[in-house]
Motif scaffolding. Sequence first.
Motif, short mmCIF file in Angstrom:
data_model
loop_
_atom_site.label_atom_id
_atom_site.label_comp_id
_atom_site.label_asym_id
_atom_site.label_seq_id
_atom_site.Cartn_x
_atom_site.Cartn_y
_atom_site.Cartn_z
N PRO A 224 -18.22 44.22 -63.49
CA PRO A 224 -19.31 43.99 -62.54
C PRO A 224 -20.58 43.39 -63.14
CG PRO A 224 -19.29 46.28 -63.20
CD PRO A 224 -18.08 45.64 -63.85
N THR B 28 -17.64 45.06 -55.03
CA THR B 28 -19.08 45.21 -55.25
C THR B 28 -19.38 46.68 -55.58
OG1 THR B 28 -19.62 43.40 -53.75
CG2 THR B 28 -21.37 45.00 -54.21
N PRO C 50 -21.56 40.78 -50.32
CA PRO C 50 -20.77 41.88 -50.88
C PRO C 50 -19.26 41.65 -50.65
CG PRO C 50 -22.65 42.74 -49.71
CD PRO C 50 -22.61 41.27 -49.40
#
Length: 277
Positions: free
Chosen positions: A117, A217, A213
């Motif tokens: 991420p 996410t 998103p």
Amino acid sequence: MRARSGPTVEHRVLAVRLRMLRERAGISLRAAADALDAHPATVRRIERAATGLDARQVRELLRCYGVPPAVAEPIMAGLGAANLPGWWHRWRDAMDGWQQDVIGVESSASLVRTWHPALVPELLRTPAYAAALYRRQYPEDTPGRRERRVELLRERRRRMCERGAALWALFPAVALHTRVGDGETMDGQRAALAEAMREQHVTVQVVPLDHPPHPLTGVPPLHILRVPAPEIGDQAVLEIPGVRVDVIDDPEAVMAHRIRLDAACAAAPGPGTPLPE
């Protein structure tokens, strides 16, 4: 007994076969343990590849399960190879405990899918980028141990390339704006990513900064490993930095992670899209 370094896939396959033979014979863990004059936990560890495969114990279990010679003999013949340490054994001093199990599967995987991420995924990191990151992640390491970690990462990537395993990486563009090391390190990392995107067995997708998103996410680093052995299903690895690492083999849980990863990849720009500035 050698020091443990995580089971190889050969070890895992034999362990699974032993469990399947026991279940097919209708033998309980307790009955199998009685045949070994041991605790049921011993049989459970054997079936989970959590301990070495002792020839006497395996022979006794096969006898208990009524396994015919045509099936038992190949299993006994494979014990030597299954008990050999994995190639990564020499780097045990530079590995976290969970890495031993993960690299054991990764080393035979035909496909590794990975999501991070915030950073460039591990298997795409240059030695300079990895070294700079390790200085932050492992501040108590000696320079020598950090270099060993870099060596291990380099060897993992080399072996993947050597056997033609596929790597499919998804990460956000913010990773290219998060400075790890100095400017030269980041320039080198970007150049290495651009080069990797031209490799036949590498797929790289970068989620733009202004992307809405998507299913991953907020999800911590996730990896899915596929091994071409019918006894071993896909494995998922979910890293929660500073807390724990979950190695998941439950088929339903792995499928749920794979569906999220599929959806996130489908929403991202396609492979081959140039790296964002």
